[in-house]
Scaffold this active site. Structure first.
Site, short mmCIF file in Angstrom:
data_model
loop_
_atom_site.label_atom_id
_atom_site.label_comp_id
_atom_site.label_asym_id
_atom_site.label_seq_id
_atom_site.Cartn_x
_atom_site.Cartn_y
_atom_site.Cartn_z
N ASP A 124 43.71 41.89 44.77
CA ASP A 124 44.60 41.01 43.92
C ASP A 124 44.29 40.08 42.29
O ASP A 124 42.71 39.83 42.32
CB ASP A 124 45.71 40.09 44.42
C1 NOJ Z 1 49.97 39.94 41.43
C2 NOJ Z 1 50.41 40.47 41.63
O1 NOJ Z 1 50.46 40.40 43.12
C3 NOJ Z 1 50.18 42.18 41.98
O2 NOJ Z 1 51.15 43.10 43.11
C4 NOJ Z 1 49.62 43.03 40.61
O3 NOJ Z 1 49.72 43.98 40.52
C5 NOJ Z 1 48.87 42.31 39.60
N1 NOJ Z 1 49.22 41.09 39.61
C6 NOJ Z 1 48.51 43.00 38.11
O4 NOJ Z 1 49.68 42.53 37.38
#
Ligand code: NOJ
Length: 778
Positions: free
Chosen positions: A307
């Site tokens: 993430d």
């Molecule tokens: C953080 C989020 O937790 C995730 O779900 C997302 O895909 C990414 N940011 C990218 O935006």
């Protein structure tokens, strides 16, 4: 006892997660003895091409493929000269970037793609990722709302629409579906998932993956999908965002992992880790779930992305000393691509050169990433998704509006309808429409809608204005939000200004029926939006009570991204419609349901609590040893209960009404004693006993009365959407196989145990029509 499938691990047989994880070698000074091994990818049609490409790649270029950067400048403008943007720009040109996220639109994507393809030594195209969570420009309902439809065809279609628009804008890969099971309405990201149940969640996970990816990943109207966040993120302690998850093995295997497994079996091409720790180990560095279960036991052959910055956050967690150690641990665990930590691009080379990281693990990661690029067709034509004409035709196409309207109507749940207040009469009525959200074109778009334009939803007011036979007046009542409404800032609610109340009350007095649209703002759920209060925000509850004093014929239309605690409304307001945040076509969907042009059939995918103190509350809980008051009425103390509120929810999982009524009877099994391995045939008669044609979600639950681990009081194991004309009767059949009758032990073995089972069939998770059978011999 029959063992059908096992998660049993090579290294972790019968050890708990903690014990197993303790085998992770934390030192970053030497190459560990038990260095994880990359497994060969089976049936890889691109293996030869990838091998030959790998053989000419430098270590720096390999690390580049594993590096993803966030969008950083108007790419079609002049090259950035300094700072972070300039560094990223240079890295793109030097083959040190394999992917970008949040760059969108054919022109922008072409500009970065050209930079890489034409200027870097090997010209390996980027894979462009984006959060297509519930649509791209044309928005579907938020995923939790879609889950309320229980309609897998509609959910798949909705994902297809999002995929087509995103792909036509140059995007190759969505960071969806989020398949985190969650039981905690305090957590803001429940809006993004399929609710509380692993069975329903698994069906939805598969439908969304198939919708996004289609039959052929190289089709320019499909995108690769991501199952996220692996794993346990939905169990953030106390519902507080990014918090630790404490999950026992039984919950991990039976509740958390099944939707991920379903996504993997549906062919999902990528997994994303989460921000959370699982049993004190950040999931981004967790060898047990990533290397052993996902890539080992399940044989996942796509790639894993971290993430956003979750690799470097392992330092802040206190799990590793520095970014170098974080890089090593993430790669050992099985994270193939780093989202915006800069860790891989900075540290991989030194780690390998110093002999602290096996280059075979790097090669395995690159191989997986390249394979998906081949599957998408990018390696043959880096510009195949970049067609301006296609973009103009597909993004916002009218057919997509029809699809999201259909999805929106199917997502609405009728919670209460006393005195048949609904559907509304179409003529001769004075209707007062009250509430700031009724006139809102932004909030109904929900959270996670980066590519759509603000204020583009059809508001409820606009939807209702299309019904011209009635006299409609609108009053705001009270402004909901003070200040900016944005994905990037906190939403501040008006808690003081009630100056609009008198006009709202006056409108209510003069109306035959009042429709009030109240609830959460669209940016009040989603990432970073945890709440400790599930009431109607701001002054809305007070407004509701004042209006109800003036006119008892109130229809409450709820907008929300999570279950709310609306006990007062449930007690007093005669009609309640759960309308979530329904995306672009919100107002049309709500109006068509209110006026009976669409008969609602949605069922709650998450339990609604009576108050927040009951949270987490969910239907498939276990019995305590003292589940019931042994002597009701005698005010006994020694049983499992609260002193101030009953144990039952306000509205249970699976609950939802229709304008018609359904009767269930004649629940039968083909036998009452079954051999192990034998299928159980279940049938029930369903009759439409009301005055409308309608659709019912027929739900089947089982209870395994006793087991080697305590089994839940109910588990959803089947459902079917049934359309019946008024007066029509039909027999509905289900088959229970070993897939439905077993469970995972604490060691991760799938077992079906002999014993007595109960079977319940009905319109929600607390219906009592039941029968039972014996399986095998004890
Ligand atoms: C953080 C989020 O937790 C995730 O779900 C997302 O895909 C990414 N940011 C990218 O935006």
């Amino acid at each position: 006892m029959k063992i059908k499938f096992s998660y049993l691990l090579l290294f972790c047989t019968s050890l708990s997660i903690t014990a197993c994880s303790a085998q992770q070698n934390k030192t970053d000074d030497i190459m560990p003895q038990n260095e994880p091994k990359a497994v060969a990818l089976h049936n890889d049609p691109y293996a030869k091409k990838i091998d030959s490409l790998l053989s000419i790649m430098t270590l720096e270029e390999k690390a580049g493929q594993m590096n993803q950067y966030n969008g950083f400048w108007e790419v079609t403008g002049p090259a950035p000269k300094d700072g972070d943007a300039a560094l990223k720009y240079e890295h793109l040109r030097n083959g040190r970037v394999g992917s970008m996220l949040t760059v969108r639109g054919v022109d922008q994507v072409r500009a970065v793609q050209e930079l890489v393809v034409e200027e870097s030594r090997l010209g390996i195209p980027l894979i462009i990722g984006f959060d297509v969570i519930h649509g791209y420009k044309t928005l579907s309902p938020i995923p939790l709302a879609e889950a309320a439809s229980w309609d897998m065809d509609a959910i798949k279609r909705s994902a297809e629409v999002g995929a087509a628009e995103a792909a036509a804008s140059g995007i190759n890969w969505t960071f969806a579906p989020m398949v985190d099971v969650s039981r905690d309405a305090r957590w803001g990201r429940v809006m993004e998932g399929g609710g509380e149940d692993p069975y329903l969640g698994s069906k939805i996970a598969a439908a969304r993956v198939k919708g996004f990816q289609g039959e052929d990943l190289s089709d320019p109207l499909t995108v690769a999908a991501t199952a996220k966040h692996f794993a346990g993120y939905g169990f953030a302690e106390a519902g507080r965002e990014y918090n630790k998850a404490d999950i026992g093995n039984s919950t991990l295997y039976n509740i958390i992992l099944p939707p991920f497994r379903a996504a993997e079996e549906a062919g999902v091409r990528t997994f994303m880790t989460g921000f959370n720790t699982l049993d004190e180990i950040p999931v981004t560095g967790n060898e047990f779930i990533l290397r052993d279960i996902l890539k080992g036991k399940w044989g996942f052959d796509g790639f894993v992305i971290s993430d956003y910055a979750s690799i470097e956050e392992m330092v802040t967690h206190g799990f590793v000393r520095d970014e170098k150690m974080a890089t090593k641990q993430a790669i050992r665990a099985g994270v193939d691509m780093d989202m915006e930590s800069y860790s891989y691009v900075n540290e991989i080379m030194a780690l390998v050169e110093e002999g602290k990281l096996d280059e075979a693990l790097v090669d395995d990661a690159v191989r997986r990433i390249l394979r998906v690029k081949y599957e998408l067709g990018l390696m043959d034509d880096p510009y195949k998704y970049l067609d301006k004409e296609r973009e103009a035709e597909v993004v916002g196409n009218p057919a997509h509006h029809e699809a999201v309207l259909d999805m929106a109507k199917k997502s609405i749940v009728l919670l209460k309808n006393e005195r048949n207040l609904l559907p509304l009469k179409k003529n001769g009525q004075k209707i007062a429409l009250i509430g700031d959200l009724a006139d809102d074109k932004n909030s109904p778009l929900g959270s996670w809608r980066i590519a759509s334009d603000d204020n583009t939803a059809v508001s409820v007011l606009e939807g209702m204005q299309k019904y011209e036979g009635n006299e409609l007046t609108f009053e705001q009542g009270a402004q909901l939000v003070v200040g900016e409404e944005s994905f990037l800032t906190e939403v501040n609610f008006n808690t003081t200004d009630k100056s609009g109340f008198p006009a709202a009350v006056e409108a209510a007095k003069n109306a035959d029926v009042v429709v009030m649209v109240l609830g959460e703002h669209g940016f009040q759920s989603g990432e970073g939006r945890s709440r400790t209060n599930l009431d109607l925000p701001g002054v809305q509850q007070e407004l509701l009570e004042k209006v109800y004093e003036a006119n008892k014929n109130v229809v409450l239309v709820l907008n929300n991204g999570r279950p709310l605690a609306i006990d007062w409304a449930a007690e007093n307001i005669p009609a309640i419609v759960e309308a979530w945040q329904l995306g672009t076509e919100t107002g049309n969907a709500v109006a068509q349901v209110l006026y009976g042009d669409y008969n609602p059939s949605g069922k709650l995918p998450m339990t609604f609590p009576r108050n927040i103190g009951q949270t987490p509350i969910y239907y498939n809980h276990q019995n305590t040893g003292r589940p019931e008051d042994p002597a009701p009425g005698e005010e006994r103390v020694w049983w499992s209960h609260y002193m101030d509120v009953e144990n039952t929810p306000l509205y249970p999982f699976g609950y939802g009404l229709s304008y018609t009524t359904f009767n269930y009877d004649n629940l039968k099994l083909n036998k009452d004693q079954y051999e192990m391995g034998e299928d159980v045939q279940v049938s029930v008669d369903l009759t439409n006993t009301g005055n409308y044609d309608g659709k019912e979600v027929v739900q089947l639950y089982i209870r395994d009365l006793y087991g080697s681990t305590v089994r839940p009081v109910r588990e959803l194991k089947g459902f079917e959407l049934v359309n019946l004309k008024k007066g029509e009767k039909r027999t509905i059949n289900f088959t229970l196989t070993e897939d439905e009758l077993g469970f995972y032990t604490n060691d991760g073995e799938y077992v079906v145990e002999p014993g007595e089972f109960e079977v319940f069939v009905g319109g929600n998770s607390v219906e009592t029509l039941k029968t039972s059978f014996m399986l095998g011999e004890e």
